[in-house]
Structures are given as structure tokens and as C-alpha cells.
Motif scaffolding. Structure first.
Motif, PDB file in Angstrom:
ATOM      1  N   PHE A 194       0.809  -1.217   0.000  1.00 21.50           N
ATOM      2  CA  PHE A 194       0.000   0.000   0.000  1.00 21.50           C
ATOM      3  C   PHE A 194       0.847   1.275   0.000  1.00 21.50           C
ATOM      4  O   PHE A 194       0.670   2.144  -0.857  1.00 21.50           O
ATOM      5  N   VAL A 195       1.750   1.404   0.951  1.00 26.05           N
ATOM      6  CA  VAL A 195       2.551   2.627   1.033  1.00 26.05           C
ATOM      7  C   VAL A 195       3.424   2.772  -0.205  1.00 26.05           C
ATOM      8  O   VAL A 195       3.648   3.879  -0.699  1.00 26.05           O
ATOM      9  N   THR A 196       3.900   1.657  -0.746  1.00 25.66           N
ATOM     10  CA  THR A 196       4.740   1.756  -1.934  1.00 25.66           C
ATOM     11  C   THR A 196       3.929   2.180  -3.157  1.00 25.66           C
ATOM     12  O   THR A 196       4.432   2.905  -4.018  1.00 25.66           O
ATOM     13  N   GLU A 197       2.671   1.736  -3.240  1.00 29.04           N
ATOM     14  CA  GLU A 197       1.819   2.173  -4.354  1.00 29.04           C
ATOM     15  C   GLU A 197       1.591   3.676  -4.296  1.00 29.04           C
ATOM     16  O   GLU A 197       1.727   4.385  -5.308  1.00 29.04           O
ATOM     17  N   ALA A 198       1.250   4.168  -3.109  1.00 30.44           N
ATOM     18  CA  ALA A 198       0.980   5.606  -2.976  1.00 30.44           C
ATOM     19  C   ALA A 198       2.212   6.436  -3.315  1.00 30.44           C
ATOM     20  O   ALA A 198       2.119   7.455  -4.018  1.00 30.44           O
ATOM     21  N   LEU A 199       3.369   6.014  -2.846  1.00 26.49           N
ATOM     22  CA  LEU A 199       4.593   6.784  -3.054  1.00 26.49           C
ATOM     23  C   LEU A 199       5.107   6.649  -4.488  1.00 26.49           C
ATOM     24  O   LEU A 199       5.554   7.630  -5.088  1.00 26.49           O
ATOM     25  N   TRP A 200       5.049   5.452  -5.025  1.00 24.30           N
ATOM     26  CA  TRP A 200       5.604   5.232  -6.359  1.00 24.30           C
ATOM     27  C   TRP A 200       4.797   5.971  -7.419  1.00 24.30           C
ATOM     28  O   TRP A 200       5.365   6.555  -8.350  1.00 24.30           O
ATOM     29  N   THR A 201       3.475   5.949  -7.302  1.00 25.59           N
ATOM     30  CA  THR A 201       2.669   6.679  -8.286  1.00 25.59           C
ATOM     31  C   THR A 201       2.892   8.176  -8.161  1.00 25.59           C
ATOM     32  O   THR A 201       2.877   8.900  -9.165  1.00 25.59           O
ATOM     33  N   ALA A 202       3.129   8.665  -6.933  1.00 29.20           N
ATOM     34  CA  ALA A 202       3.443  10.089  -6.757  1.00 29.20           C
ATOM     35  C   ALA A 202       4.799  10.426  -7.369  1.00 29.20           C
ATOM     36  O   ALA A 202       4.979  11.486  -7.972  1.00 29.20           O
ATOM     37  N   LEU A 203       5.758   9.527  -7.214  1.00 32.63           N
ATOM     38  CA  LEU A 203       7.110   9.768  -7.733  1.00 32.63           C
ATOM     39  C   LEU A 203       7.142   9.700  -9.255  1.00 32.63           C
ATOM     40  O   LEU A 203       7.770  10.542  -9.911  1.00 32.63           O
ATOM     41  N   THR A 204       6.471   8.685  -9.818  1.00 32.95           N
ATOM     42  CA  THR A 204       6.602   8.424 -11.256  1.00 32.95           C
ATOM     43  C   THR A 204       5.489   9.010 -12.103  1.00 32.95           C
ATOM     44  O   THR A 204       5.659   9.208 -13.308  1.00 32.95           O
ATOM     45  N   GLY A 205       4.318   9.251 -11.464  1.00 33.56           N
ATOM     46  CA  GLY A 205       3.169   9.705 -12.235  1.00 33.56           C
ATOM     47  C   GLY A 205       2.567   8.611 -13.087  1.00 33.56           C
ATOM     48  O   GLY A 205       1.745   8.869 -13.970  1.00 33.56           O
ATOM     49  N   ARG A 206       2.931   7.351 -12.839  1.00 38.01           N
ATOM     50  CA  ARG A 206       2.447   6.244 -13.648  1.00 38.01           C
ATOM     51  C   ARG A 206       1.301   5.523 -12.960  1.00 38.01           C
ATOM     52  O   ARG A 206       0.973   5.796 -11.815  1.00 38.01           O
ATOM     53  N   GLU A 207       0.723   4.563 -13.654  1.00 37.49           N
ATOM     54  CA  GLU A 207      -0.569   3.997 -13.276  1.00 37.49           C
ATOM     55  C   GLU A 207      -0.545   3.233 -11.956  1.00 37.49           C
ATOM     56  O   GLU A 207      -1.325   3.507 -11.051  1.00 37.49           O
ATOM     57  N   SER A 208       0.331   2.258 -11.844  1.00 37.82           N
ATOM     58  CA  SER A 208       0.340   1.439 -10.633  1.00 37.82           C
ATOM     59  C   SER A 208       1.633   0.663 -10.526  1.00 37.82           C
ATOM     60  O   SER A 208       2.136   0.122 -11.521  1.00 37.82           O
ATOM     61  N   ILE A 209       2.142   0.564  -9.320  1.00 41.08           N
ATOM     62  CA  ILE A 209       3.343  -0.221  -9.073  1.00 41.08           C
ATOM     63  C   ILE A 209       3.054  -1.718  -9.203  1.00 41.08           C
ATOM     64  O   ILE A 209       3.961  -2.516  -9.444  1.00 41.08           O
ATOM     65  N   VAL A 210       1.776  -2.118  -9.052  1.00 42.19           N
ATOM     66  CA  VAL A 210       1.406  -3.528  -9.149  1.00 42.19           C
ATOM     67  C   VAL A 210       1.822  -4.103 -10.489  1.00 42.19           C
ATOM     68  O   VAL A 210       2.244  -5.264 -10.589  1.00 42.19           O
ATOM     69  N   ILE A 211       1.726  -3.302 -11.552  1.00 43.36           N
ATOM     70  CA  ILE A 211       2.042  -3.786 -12.894  1.00 43.36           C
ATOM     71  C   ILE A 211       3.356  -3.197 -13.408  1.00 43.36           C
ATOM     72  O   ILE A 211       3.649  -3.255 -14.608  1.00 43.36           O
TER      73      ILE A 211
END
Length: 873
Positions: free
Chosen positions: A693-710
Motif C-alpha cells: 500500500f505505502v509503496t503504491e501511494a509513493l511510487w505513483t506520486a514519484l513516477t506519475g504512472r498507473e500502478s506499481i502492481v504492474i
């Protein structure tokens, strides 16, 4: 290491100042499910990776054991999905025959009814109603934990498709002579009113009584001992060893059985141990498995004296008494006849109990359905011996072989109404017909179906392939069977794993159901004690998720997951993991505010600072280490490696060492911003499978991309810079040593001290500004007076501590500590120099003293350096 560019950039959301898991987790999970990230496509060209969930009981709710196991499975699947596999995490539930029937019967009891009042068909309908309305709450709790399961594929062991699989396997095994019906001694639960298998019996030490009593009269008297006097009413012989001279004259004779009008023979049997007790044993073939075998060998009668509720059925004074009541009454009657020779109370012995309701089980002669396991178990053992299936950790193989190599035939029939009904019909003239799923059941007057249902483990043993549509040759079966890995607790190695191995190999032409079996331990409390309601130490994982977030619980559980060993867990540890989530959040916010970005290619190495090259080198080594640990299922090492890299190396060193660069601006700040963006991008992806969860929120903020899951799983680019690593190690040595000195002198962390750094001729010179910032060191300035000088890593750090400490008091304290260390060294040296002591003392004691000596010597050196660094006046 650049992330998959196929994902479209989105707007870069602003992160809140604090991380609130409750505001993030639920929304993210629903978004993942809506977008179908967890679904698996059997038509995909991607390589398959599949894991089944050990199906929890429909009556169950999420406990820490589930949370632990599911976290490990989910981490494996999420990583494989990111690596480009078509990853299937198969969800579902078990119908849990006895447990579910008990739940519904208790509900009926509140209405003053029993299942017999409803009848079989109406009762089964009532169970289905309960299942649809109240069962399966664990599914919602799995969502709370963040499990990436393919919800559209959820299965239930009583589903139509799985029922077809059960009927198909039963028919095939029946036709092959692997399923048969026979009257044998079984484990019977008088509370659940059903047979249970050997592995469903839990043995514990109970206080009982050992009673010695005489059978026969006059010269034909023989003494036997028993812990179950009530069964003597069903005795049909006394057995002795054929070579026991004490009883040779009695072999073949009939002797009087007390309290009855019967006589019974004395038989010779090699099973009897002449050295144990009196060397004579009572034989009750209908109520003891060993006696059953003796009875068969000597053609003895089989007399049942207890009914299904363990109540005496023999006409006479004991009829209608419960087994425990009868035991006392029979001993009293024997005592009145003068037949009691000895009584021992308490007599502690191992007693079997029903694993579900804890009632003492009753060995009972009963007509049941059985699986002939010998050929199936042989195949299950050979699959591991031949290397088709690997068990991890390898030392668990012995437990597996001990079990499958010594399996007895399996009792599969249960006297219940809820479950897969045995597909056998009996005709009016003794006909027996086994019906497959495509066969028509016989009809007509006098035809009846067997009333028993199958053991729950029969259907759950088919789980790896029945969930994929077997016996139909589906695309899902072709794609995802065999499963890649099975992750489960060592405690159900026998219940479930062995069953799946036997069935999978049998119905799939020798192809095992999975390639690797990963066995984990049990979750225990922080003191290593088993969690139990009676101990008052059971924890509801939902409480901790509510309080600290699901990521915190997951990370704590993964950090404790050493292969095959039990996992202690306490709330303090979950709280510590929550702090880790917050650290990641706050550091990433700082990075985003200071130019961290993933836009564009990484700058060439010659444009990077030593600090930049160091962290990228450490990053790639971390990627390599994490991959190696995943391949070896070392979840604790994965977690600790990532925690150390993120918290210590990225946040506490790289970010701090780079602050002066960021604050100065210009091209160096741009370069470091791109490096920091790269590091955070890769680090968050590495962390994602465990803390999604925390990585999804942070990664999408950092990269502007859809989801860290994929997103793509990071790859080791091969970039290494040993020189940069050595240079930063020198910086770390200086900073660490000066920090230790400051702490020893009682200085506050934020207290600034004038200092002069002599860095000429060392690799440290470019890092002076950063080191001063980290160590709170002011320029020397006018009036500087070096009162302490620390030589470290080829450099010298001179400090002016005037007015910051009480030198006299500090010297007095350190001198006292030095004397204590010197005394400890003298004592340890004296013992290690004593040959007589060394000759007698155990190795662990000697090693402990050597450790004390080493610590004392280190303390003397450290304290001496502190004293030398103090001002002289």
C-alpha cells in the motif's frame, strides 16, 4: 533499472504531510481489483506462475497464522507478476465438514431443534443458507491484508465443479481397487459422532488410572492390567507370549471373565511383551487396534460394548452408563469380588483427543470406507526423492518421509450430513454400485445411497487441480498445473500436503501438483509461547491493522519468516514497522520536494558525485541480494536487507550526505535529484511485494504512472563502484566515530561544537561540508581551542569542548569505567590461564569467558581514547 515505459504517466499527486494507512489502503485495494490487476489469463503468452491459497475453513476468520502465510504467498506472487509472469494466486474456502455442521447444529439447538428434526435434505439446505449469509468472512479480511488473489476464480470445495472432481476421483480409485469398504477399528469421536483419521487425533498426557485385576479361578488365575476397565465387558481372550514359561500351562484353556457369564481363551501371540507389566494382556478386539489384529489372528469374537456416544450397551448393571461412569462402577464391582490386585492413580499416559472438539476419542469397530494408500504414498515419497518436488527447507524432508513412508490406510468416510456424499448405492439384493459424475444413479425400490460423507481432506487434497477445472481438460489446467510453489505450515504437512501429492500424482499421470513445497513455522507471541485462548495471548490481526496499517503487520510477519522456524511477534514490533512506513513516506516527500525525479536517462557516471555513485552501487547490490533471497524463500533476509538499505543507506546516509548538494542547486543538484529518483523508484518496487500500500501511494506520486502492481521488477544493471563504496565507508567511519564521541561526552544530538577538520591527503576532503552538517560542527573561528582530537580514517577531527562538558566529572566517570573494564580483563585472563579450569569447564563456558575478555579489551581501548581526548585541565 528504468521502469516499464508502457505505463502512461499521470498527474503527479501531492502527498499529504503524514501517512494515514486507513485513508489509503481500502481505496487502493478496490482500485487494484476494479482494474483487474490480480486476474490471471490462461490464454496469455507469458510464462505461468501459480500458487493456491491453503483453503481456510468457511467457518473461520483471519488469524495471525493466516496473515503470516498469506503475506508470504502474496509477496511471491506480486514479485512474479512484476517479473512478467502470468501470475495466479488462487483463492477459495473449504467446506469444513465437522466444523460447519457443528456451527449450524448449535444454531438449531438455540431453536430447540436438532438436525434430525429437519431431516437430511432440509439440514443441508440450512447449512448452505448459513454459508451464503454468514460464512466466508475471511474473504473480506483478506482484502484488508491486501492479498492479490484472482477473485473471479474463487472456489469452494462444495462447488458443482469441485464436487464433480471429487466424484470422478472416487470412482476412478474405486475401480482401481484403491478405495474399499471394510470393518476395522477406527478413531471415533463420541462428541462429533463420526470417524476421524489418524492425523486428526491429538495426543496429550492425561491423568488416568492403571488397574491390575485377576481373571480366572484357582490355579487358572491370571493378572491383567488396564487403563480402561470398562472395556473388559468386551474381552474375548487373554494373550500371553508363546515363550513365557509363567503361562505356558494356561495357553489354550478357557478362564472365567469376571462380572459376566462368559469364559474366554488364553491365546499365545508374539505381539505381547513378556517384560511389560505381568506379561498378560486382556484382548478386546472391537475396542483396540492392537487387539483387533490379535482377534483376527486367533479368530476371536468381536463384541462391541459401547455405542456411538460411548455409553455401555451390554445388558446388566452397567448398561446405560457413560464410559467414565462405567469405569468407576466396574472397578468397584471387581474390588467387591476381591479381584483388584493393584491400583495406580494418577497414572499419566498418552491419550488421543479429537483435534476439533478435544473429546477423548474412542477406538471402535466400524464399517467404513478406506483408501489403500501404499502405492499412492510410495509415489508421493519418490517424487521428492527423485527431485521432481523440492521441500524447503531441506531438513523438513525427513519429517515428510517419516510420514509418507509409514502411512496406514486412510479412513475417508464421515458420519455427517454436510459434505460430499459417498457416491455408492446399495441394492435390495446386496448390490453395490459406485456412480461417477456422468453415470445415472440406480433407481427403484430398495436402492439407497450410502449415508456417509467424505473426509474434508479428500476434497481439499484435489485443490491444486480441481480449482482449475479438472476433470475437464481446461485451458486453465493446461496453463497453471502444476502449481509453481506451495506455501504452507509444517503443521499440515501430513494433513494436506501428503494428500495433494498422492492425488495429484495419481490423476495427472505422475505429474506432481507443485514443484516446490515451502514450509513455514507457527506464529507465536513475543515470548515464543504458543498463542492460545487459554493463555490469553491470542491477537486479532485486524486490531493491529486498524491501529498501525496492513503494511506494518505484513512487514513484521515477513521479517520473522526464517524458513521452517516459528515466528514470534509482539505489538512493539508492529509499531516499529509502522515507523518504517512513516520513514519511507517522509523521506520520499522530502525527495520529491527537492527535485527527485525519474524523468530522462541517468546522467553519465562522470557527472555524478562519489555519493551518487556509491548509492547506485549499493542499490544494485541490494537488487542482487533480494533476488537471491527470494529464490531461496528467505523472507526475513529480504525484509532486513530492504529495511537496512532504505532506512540506513538511502535515508540516513545518502539523503543526508546530499543535502548540501540539493541546497546549493545547479547541475550537481539536478544529477543527484535524478539519482535519488532512480534509487526511490527501484527501492519502492523492491519493497512493494511485502508492503504494497505505502509503496503504491509513493511510487505513483514519484513516477506519475498507473500502478506499481504492474510495474517491472527491478533488474541488477551491473553497475558497481567499489572505489566510491570505500570512500563513503571512510566518511561513515568518521561520522560514526565522532557521533559516538559526542554521545560519550554527553552532548545533545543538535548541540553545535566548533571543530577543525584536517582532511588533506585523504579522500574525505570533498565531503567536509556534508560531514559538518551531519555532525553539527561549526567552523573553528577565532578563539578556537582544541580540547579533544580524534584521529580516524586518516583524518583528524579537533573539537573545542570548552564550556560544553564538566571535564573533571567526565574524567572521574570514565576512570571508574576504565578500572571496572581492567578488573574484568584481569579476571577473565586469570581463568583462561588456568589449565585446570580449562580442562573441566564446558566449551560454552570457556567461549563465554573469551567473549568477556574481548569485550573488556575493547572497552579499555575505547575508554582510553575518550580519556585521551578530554581536555587536560
Amino acid at each position: 533499472m528504468t521502469e516499464n515505459s508502457s505505463q502512461q504517466p499521470a498527474s503527479n499527486p501531492e502527498l499529504p504531510t503524514t501517512y494515514a494507512p486507513a485513508d489509503v489502503e481500502g481505496k487502493l485495494y478496490e482500485r487494484w481489483v476494479e482494474r483487474g490487476y490480480f486476474e490471471a489469463d490462461e490464454h496469455s503468452d507469458k510464462p505461468p506462475y501459480s500458487i493456491v491459497i491453503p483453503p481456510p475453513n468457511v467457518t473461520g476468520s483471519l488469524h495471525l497464522g493466516h496473515a503470516f502465510e498469506h503475506t508470504l504467498i502474496d509477496a511471491l506472487v506480486r514479485r512474479k507478476r512484476m517479473q512478467g509472469f502470468e501470475a495466479l494466486y488462487q483463492p477459495g474456502m473449504d467446506h469444513a465438514g465437522i466444523a460447519t455442521q457443528n456451527v449450524v447444529e448449535r444454531e438449531l439447538g438455540k431453536e430447540g431443534k436438532s438436525r434430525h428434526d429437519l431431516g437430511r435434505e432440509a439440514f443441508v439446505e440450512r447449512v448452505w443458507q448459513w454459508k451464503n449469509e454468514s460464512g466466508g468472512q475471511i474473504s473480506g479480511q483478506m482484502r484488508r491484508l491486501g492479498e492479490g488473489v484472482a477473485w473471479s476464480r474463487e472456489r469452494f470445495t462444495m462447488d458443482e465443479g469441485l464436487s464433480k472432481a471429487v466424484q470422478t476421483v472416487f470412482k476412478q480409485m474405486y475401480d482401481d481397487g484403491l478405495i474399499y469398504r471394510a470393518e476395522r477399528i477406527i478413531n471415533w469421536c463420541p462428541r462429533c459422532l463420526t470417524a476421524i483419521s489418524d492425523i486428526e487425533v491429538e495426543y496429550q498426557e492425561d491423568d488416568g488410572e492403571l488397574v491390575s485385576m485377576t481373571y480366572g479361578e484357582g490355579d487358572e488365575t491370571i493378572v491383567v492390567a488396564t487403563t480402561r476397565a470398562e472395556t473388559m465387558l468386551g474381552d474375548t481372550a487373554v494373550a500371553v507370549h508363546p515363550e513365557d514359561e509363567r503361562y505356558r500351562h494356561l495357553i489354550g484353556k478357557q478362564i472365567k471373565l469376571p462380572l459376566t457369564d462368559r469364559t474366554i481363551p488364553v491365546v499365545a501371540d508374539h505381539h505381547v511383551d513378556p517384560e511389560f507389566g505381568t506379561g498378560a494382556v486382556k484382548v478386546t478386539p472391537a475396542h483396540d487396534p492392537n487387539d483387533f489384529e490379535i482377534g483376527n489372528r486367533h479368530d476371536l469374537p468381536f463384541i462391541t460394548v459401547l455405542d456411538e456416544r460411548a455409553v455401555i450397551t451390554v445388558p446388566g448393571p452397567f448398561e446405560g452408563l457413560d464410559r467414565l461412569e462405567a469405569r468407576s462402577a466396574i472397578v468397584a464391582a471387581l474390588r467387591a469380588e476381591g479381584r483388584i490386585v493393584a491400583e495406580k492413580r494418577p497414572y499419566v499416559h498418552s491419550v488421543g483427543h479429537c483435534s476439533r472438539c478435544k473429546t477423548t476419542i474412542e477406538p471402535r469397530l466400524s464399517l467404513q470406507w478406506w483408501v489403500k494408500v501404499a502405492p499412492l504414498a510410495q509415489a508421493a515419497g519418490d517424487a521428492v526423492r527423485d527431485g521432481k518436488v523440492k521441500i524447503h527447507p531441506q531438513e523438513m524432508e525427513k519429517r515428510y518421509f517419516d510420514w509418507v513412508d509409514n502411512l496406514h490406510d486412510w479412513t475417508i468416510s464421515r458420519q455427517l450430513w454436510w459434505g460430499h456424499r459417498i457416491p455408492v448405492w446399495y441394492g435390495p439384493n446386496g448390490e453395490v454400485v459406485c456412480v461417477g459424475p456422468d453415470d445415472e444413479a440406480p433407481t427403484g425400490e430398495g436402492w439407497t445411497q450410502d449415508s456417509d460423507v467424505l473426509d474434508t481432506w479428500f476434497s481439499s487434497g484435489l485443490w491444486p487441480f480441481s480449482t482449475l477445472g479438472w476433470p475437464e481438460r481446461t485451458d486453465s489446467l493446461a496453463k497453471f498445473y502444476p502449481n509453481s510453489v506451495l506455501v504452507t505450515g509444517y503443521d499440515i504437512l501430513f494433513f494436506w500436503v501428503a494428500r495433494m501429492m498422492m492425488f495429484g500424482l495419481y490423476v495427472n499421470d505422475g505429474v506432481p501438483p507443485f514443484g516446490t513445497i515451502v514450509l513455514h513455522g507457527m506464529v507465536r507471541d513475543e515470548h515464543g509461547k504458543k498463542m492460545s485462548k487459554s493463555f490469553g495471548n491470542v491477537v486479532n490481526p485486524l486490531d493491529w491493522m486498524d491501529k498501525y496499517g496492513s503494511d506494518a503487520l505484513r512487514f513484521t510477519l515477513a521479517r520473522g519468516a526464517n524458513p521452517g522456524t516459528d515466528v514470534p511477534i509482539g505489538e512493539d514490533w508492529v509499531q516499529g514497522s509502522a515507523k518504517f512506513s512513516n520513514k519511507i513516506w517522509n523521506a520520499t516527500r522530502f525527495a520529491l520536494m527537492n527535485g527527485a525525479t525519474i524523468e530522462g536517462e541517468l546522467p553519465p557516471a562522470e557527472e555524478m558525485s562519489v555519493t551518487d555513485r556509491w548509492i547506485l552501487s549499493r542499490l544494485n547490490k541490494t537488487v542482487a541480494d533480494v533476488d537471491a533471497f527470494y529464490d531461496d524463500f528467505q523472507f526475513a533476509k529480504i525484509s532486513e536487507t530492504l529495511r537496512h538499505f532504505a532506512w540506513d543507506e538511502v535515508f540516513d546516509w545518502y539523503v543526508e550526505l546530499s543535502k548540501t548538494t540539493f541546497f546549493a542547486g545547479g547541475r550537481p543538484a539536478e544529477v543527484s535529484g535524478r539519482v535519488l529518483g532512480e534509487v526511490l523508484d527501484v527501492m519502492l518496487r523492491l519493497l512493494h511485494p511485502i508492503v504494497p500500500f505505502v509503496t503504491e501511494a509513493l511510487w505513483t506520486a514519484l513516477t506519475g504512472r498507473e500502478s506499481i502492481v504492474i510495474a517491472e521488477w527491478p533488474a541488477d544493471s551491473g553497475f558497481r563502484d567499489d572505489a566510491a563504496e570505500k570512500e563513503i565507508e571512510l566518511v561513515q567511519q568518521v561520522v560514526t566515530e565522532v557521533r559516538r564521541f559526542r554521545n560519550d561526552q554527553g552532548l545533545q544530538p543538535g548541540q553545535k561544537v566548533p571543530a577543525e577538520l584536517t582532511l588533506t591527503g585523504t579522500a574525505l576532503a570533498p565531503h567536509e561540508a556534508a560531514m559538518r552538517q551531519l555532525l553539527r560542527l561549526q567552523p573553528a573561528g577565532d578563539g578556537f581551542h582544541a580540547t579533544a582530537s580524534l584521529p580516524v580514517a586518516g583524518a583528524t577531527v579537533a573539537l573545542d569542548l570548552s564550556g560544553t562538558i564538566d571535564v573533571a566529572a567526565e574524567r572521574k566517570r570514565l576512570t571508574k569505567d576504565l578500572e571496572a573494564a581492567q578488573k574484568e580483563k584481569a579476571q577473565a585472563t586469570g581463568k583462561l590461564g588456568n589449565e585446570a579450569f580449562l580442562a573441566k569447564a564446558p566449551d560454552n563456558v570457556v567461549d563465554k569467558i573469551r567473549g568477556r575478555l574481548a569485550k573488556a579489551e575493547a572497552d579499555i581501548e575505547r575508554i582510553g581514547a575518550q580519556l585521551a581526548a578530554l581536555p587536560q585541565s
